[in-house]
Design a protein around this motif. Structure first.
Motif, PDB file in Angstrom:
ATOM      1  N   ALA A   1      10.739 -11.572 -50.073  1.00  0.00           N
ATOM      2  CA  ALA A   1      10.937 -10.925 -48.771  1.00  0.00           C
ATOM      3  C   ALA A   1      11.345 -11.911 -47.677  1.00  0.00           C
ATOM      4  CB  ALA A   1       9.674 -10.180 -48.348  1.00  0.00           C
ATOM      5  N   GLY A   2      11.005 -13.168 -47.851  1.00  0.00           N
ATOM      6  CA  GLY A   2      11.356 -14.178 -46.855  1.00  0.00           C
ATOM      7  C   GLY A   2      12.837 -14.448 -46.731  1.00  0.00           C
ATOM      8  N   VAL A   3      13.656 -13.906 -47.630  1.00  0.00           N
ATOM      9  CA  VAL A   3      15.106 -14.132 -47.514  1.00  0.00           C
ATOM     10  C   VAL A   3      15.675 -13.383 -46.319  1.00  0.00           C
ATOM     11  CG1 VAL A   3      15.277 -14.446 -50.009  1.00  0.00           C
ATOM     12  CG2 VAL A   3      15.858 -12.211 -49.022  1.00  0.00           C
ATOM     13  N   VAL A   4      15.014 -12.308 -45.903  1.00  0.00           N
ATOM     14  CA  VAL A   4      15.567 -11.472 -44.830  1.00  0.00           C
ATOM     15  C   VAL A   4      15.587 -12.213 -43.491  1.00  0.00           C
ATOM     16  CG1 VAL A   4      15.397  -9.259 -43.635  1.00  0.00           C
ATOM     17  CG2 VAL A   4      14.836  -9.406 -46.079  1.00  0.00           C
ATOM     18  N   PRO A   5      14.489 -12.824 -43.063  1.00  0.00           N
ATOM     19  CA  PRO A   5      14.540 -13.536 -41.781  1.00  0.00           C
ATOM     20  C   PRO A   5      15.538 -14.692 -41.739  1.00  0.00           C
ATOM     21  CG  PRO A   5      12.262 -13.167 -42.453  1.00  0.00           C
ATOM     22  CD  PRO A   5      13.121 -12.806 -43.624  1.00  0.00           C
ATOM     23  N   ILE A   6      15.885 -15.245 -42.896  1.00  0.00           N
ATOM     24  CA  ILE A   6      16.846 -16.362 -42.871  1.00  0.00           C
ATOM     25  C   ILE A   6      18.287 -15.887 -43.029  1.00  0.00           C
ATOM     26  CG2 ILE A   6      15.120 -18.002 -43.697  1.00  0.00           C
ATOM     27  CD1 ILE A   6      16.455 -17.964 -46.424  1.00  0.00           C
ATOM     28  N   GLY A   7      18.485 -14.542 -43.126  1.00  0.00           N
ATOM     29  CA  GLY A   7      19.850 -14.043 -43.012  1.00  0.00           C
ATOM     30  C   GLY A   7      20.469 -13.408 -44.231  1.00  0.00           C
ATOM     31  N   ALA A   8      19.673 -12.988 -45.224  1.00  0.00           N
ATOM     32  CA  ALA A   8      20.224 -12.347 -46.417  1.00  0.00           C
ATOM     33  C   ALA A   8      19.552 -10.993 -46.644  1.00  0.00           C
ATOM     34  CB  ALA A   8      20.030 -13.224 -47.649  1.00  0.00           C
ATOM     35  N   PRO A   9      20.293  -9.988 -47.089  1.00  0.00           N
ATOM     36  CA  PRO A   9      19.679  -8.690 -47.381  1.00  0.00           C
ATOM     37  C   PRO A   9      18.954  -8.697 -48.720  1.00  0.00           C
ATOM     38  CG  PRO A   9      22.033  -8.603 -47.821  1.00  0.00           C
ATOM     39  CD  PRO A   9      21.763  -9.962 -47.247  1.00  0.00           C
ATOM     40  N   LEU A  10      17.930  -7.851 -48.810  1.00  0.00           N
ATOM     41  CA  LEU A  10      17.177  -7.659 -50.043  1.00  0.00           C
ATOM     42  C   LEU A  10      17.160  -6.169 -50.369  1.00  0.00           C
ATOM     43  CD1 LEU A  10      15.133  -8.501 -52.306  1.00  0.00           C
ATOM     44  CD2 LEU A  10      13.324  -8.232 -50.591  1.00  0.00           C
ATOM     45  N   LEU A  11      17.721  -5.807 -51.511  1.00  0.00           N
ATOM     46  CA  LEU A  11      17.663  -4.436 -52.005  1.00  0.00           C
ATOM     47  C   LEU A  11      16.489  -4.326 -52.957  1.00  0.00           C
ATOM     48  CD1 LEU A  11      18.860  -1.572 -52.398  1.00  0.00           C
ATOM     49  CD2 LEU A  11      20.347  -2.546 -54.175  1.00  0.00           C
ATOM     50  N   ARG A  12      15.587  -3.368 -52.690  1.00  0.00           N
ATOM     51  CA  ARG A  12      14.425  -3.235 -53.562  1.00  0.00           C
ATOM     52  C   ARG A  12      14.196  -1.778 -53.938  1.00  0.00           C
ATOM     53  NH1 ARG A  12       9.153  -4.367 -49.667  1.00  0.00           N
ATOM     54  NH2 ARG A  12       9.485  -2.645 -48.185  1.00  0.00           N
ATOM     55  N   ALA A  13      13.757  -1.581 -55.166  1.00  0.00           N
ATOM     56  CA  ALA A  13      13.453  -0.248 -55.671  1.00  0.00           C
ATOM     57  C   ALA A  13      12.039   0.143 -55.299  1.00  0.00           C
ATOM     58  CB  ALA A  13      13.615  -0.220 -57.188  1.00  0.00           C
ATOM     59  N   HIS A  14      11.832   1.438 -55.077  1.00  0.00           N
ATOM     60  CA  HIS A  14      10.483   1.992 -54.970  1.00  0.00           C
ATOM     61  C   HIS A  14      10.112   2.757 -56.243  1.00  0.00           C
ATOM     62  CE1 HIS A  14       9.969   0.679 -50.935  1.00  0.00           C
ATOM     63  NE2 HIS A  14      10.923   1.440 -50.435  1.00  0.00           N
TER      64      HIS A  14
ATOM     65  N   THR B   1      24.962   1.516 -53.617  1.00  0.00           N
ATOM     66  CA  THR B   1      24.453   0.701 -52.518  1.00  0.00           C
ATOM     67  C   THR B   1      24.614  -0.786 -52.813  1.00  0.00           C
ATOM     68  OG1 THR B   1      22.850   2.418 -51.943  1.00  0.00           O
ATOM     69  CG2 THR B   1      22.414   0.190 -51.134  1.00  0.00           C
ATOM     70  N   LEU B   2      24.319  -1.194 -54.033  1.00  0.00           N
ATOM     71  CA  LEU B   2      24.457  -2.598 -54.399  1.00  0.00           C
ATOM     72  C   LEU B   2      25.923  -3.030 -54.341  1.00  0.00           C
ATOM     73  CD1 LEU B   2      23.207  -5.230 -55.364  1.00  0.00           C
ATOM     74  CD2 LEU B   2      23.254  -4.343 -57.708  1.00  0.00           C
ATOM     75  N   ARG B   3      26.814  -2.184 -54.830  1.00  0.00           N
ATOM     76  CA  ARG B   3      28.245  -2.505 -54.756  1.00  0.00           C
ATOM     77  C   ARG B   3      28.692  -2.664 -53.309  1.00  0.00           C
ATOM     78  NH1 ARG B   3      28.660   1.203 -59.005  1.00  0.00           N
ATOM     79  NH2 ARG B   3      29.155   2.883 -57.536  1.00  0.00           N
ATOM     80  N   ARG B   4      28.222  -1.778 -52.444  1.00  0.00           N
ATOM     81  CA  ARG B   4      28.602  -1.845 -51.039  1.00  0.00           C
ATOM     82  C   ARG B   4      28.100  -3.131 -50.393  1.00  0.00           C
ATOM     83  NH1 ARG B   4      25.626  -0.038 -46.870  1.00  0.00           N
ATOM     84  NH2 ARG B   4      24.412   1.370 -48.199  1.00  0.00           N
ATOM     85  N   LEU B   5      26.858  -3.507 -50.682  1.00  0.00           N
ATOM     86  CA  LEU B   5      26.317  -4.754 -50.134  1.00  0.00           C
ATOM     87  C   LEU B   5      27.160  -5.953 -50.549  1.00  0.00           C
ATOM     88  CD1 LEU B   5      22.425  -4.554 -50.538  1.00  0.00           C
ATOM     89  CD2 LEU B   5      23.695  -4.910 -48.416  1.00  0.00           C
ATOM     90  N   LEU B   6      27.502  -6.003 -51.831  1.00  0.00           N
ATOM     91  CA  LEU B   6      28.293  -7.128 -52.327  1.00  0.00           C
ATOM     92  C   LEU B   6      29.702  -7.121 -51.740  1.00  0.00           C
ATOM     93  CD1 LEU B   6      27.112  -7.075 -56.041  1.00  0.00           C
ATOM     94  CD2 LEU B   6      26.642  -8.867 -54.363  1.00  0.00           C
TER      95      LEU B   6
END
Length: 300
Positions: free
Chosen positions: A68-81, A157-162
């Motif tokens: 989760a710490g990747v988000v504050p340094i500027g990268a998105p994180l996609l996670r499943a529920h 969603t993953l394709r769009r992020l990339l």
């Protein structure tokens, strides 16, 4: 931090997955945690022969929290529920075992893959490699509904992020985040590695990227294996296109480092491992753009 949601098939999935997105993406990296979901639909639990603790053995428990710490340094994180036992997006869309279903699967289903034979297709038959999940057969309609409602939107969603990352930076690096049982051993050395890096034997990302990732982890005292026994699943193979500036690396973390595998609780070293991972990410993402440009040209 913005939270962008996906859409679920049952009320428990609100949402089925989400993007933890920085206000400003400053890194050409996308992180993905497809197996860390913990929301189990009651209808799924009712159809299972397993108790609630056993059915969780296939989770990549807490991996989304570790990264989760990747988000504050500027990268998105996609996670499943949604849980992996319910639907596995690290498979082809239709890797399905016909013995699990009442009715005939569509002709385009892949019913003969090694993953299907092992009970670990898009809709898994087992957890922990041997324990049967279902007390009854599923209908084909049930299986197709999961794929349509969750699998396809997740990959869209993953394709769009990339794609957005590639447009913004000229290339994109996908880090596919997973965990493994502490009992996993390397087939050749017999050691139980702390991390396994999978790059599909050098085809999903430049070997230099894997080299750097391995060196960074080893510098922190961890043992690292490459491609054995996990070389990367469908996501790594499907999205890794180095010649097109799309790089994918799978990272498997030994669960024994950070959790109690019997009680499914965070371990005493959880915070330390999370901190080490963030140091690892900062150092890995500091690699100059010129290196990726050169690797993309070399892969052509």
């Amino acid at each position: 931090m913005r939270i962008i949601t996906g859409f679920g098939a049952e009320p428990v999935f609100e949402p089925a997955f989400e993007i933890l997105a920085p206000a400003d993406q400053r890194l050409p990296f996308v992180f993905n945690s497809p197996h860390s979901g913990v929301c189990y639909p009651q209808s799924f639990l009712d159809a299972s022969r397993l108790d609630r603790l056993t059915i969780r053995k296939s989770e990549d428990a807490f991996v989304d929290e570790l990264f989760a710490g990747v988000v504050p340094i500027g990268a998105p994180l996609l996670r499943a529920h949604f849980p992996r036992a319910y639907l596995d997006v690290n498979r082809e869309p239709y890797e399905l075992d016909p013995k699990m279903f009442e009715g005939r699967l569509p002709a385009y289903a892949n019913v003969r893959s090694l993953r299907v034979a092992g009970g670990l297709g898009t809709i898994a038959r087992v957890v922990s490699e041997t324990q049967e999940i279902y007390a009854r057969r599923l209908t084909v309609e049930e299986g197709m509904a999961r794929i349509e409602a969750i699998y396809k939107p997740y990959h869209s969603t993953l394709r769009r992020l990339l794609a957005q990352t590639h447009v913004a930076f000229g290339y994109a690096v996908l880090i596919d985040c997973h965990s493994m049982p502490s009992s996993v051993r390397c087939q050749t050395s017999g050691i139980r590695p702390d991390f396994i890096l999978g790059d599909r034997y050098g085809t999903s990302c430049p070997i230099e990227l894997t080299d750097m990732a391995a060196d960074l982890l080893r510098s922190k005292g961890y043992t690292v294996s490459r491609n054995k026994p996990y070389a990367g699943g469908f996501i790594t193979e499907h999205y890794g296109r180095p010649a097109k500036g799309l790089h994918a690396l799978q990272v498997e973390i030994n669960r024994g480092l950070y959790m109690d595998e019997e009680t499914h609780e965070r371990g005493a070293d959880f915070v330390r491992v999370a901190a080490d991972l963030m140091d690892f990410v900062r150092e890995l993402t500091a690699m100059p753009d010129s290196a990726f440009s050169a690797w993309s040209i070399a892969a052509e």
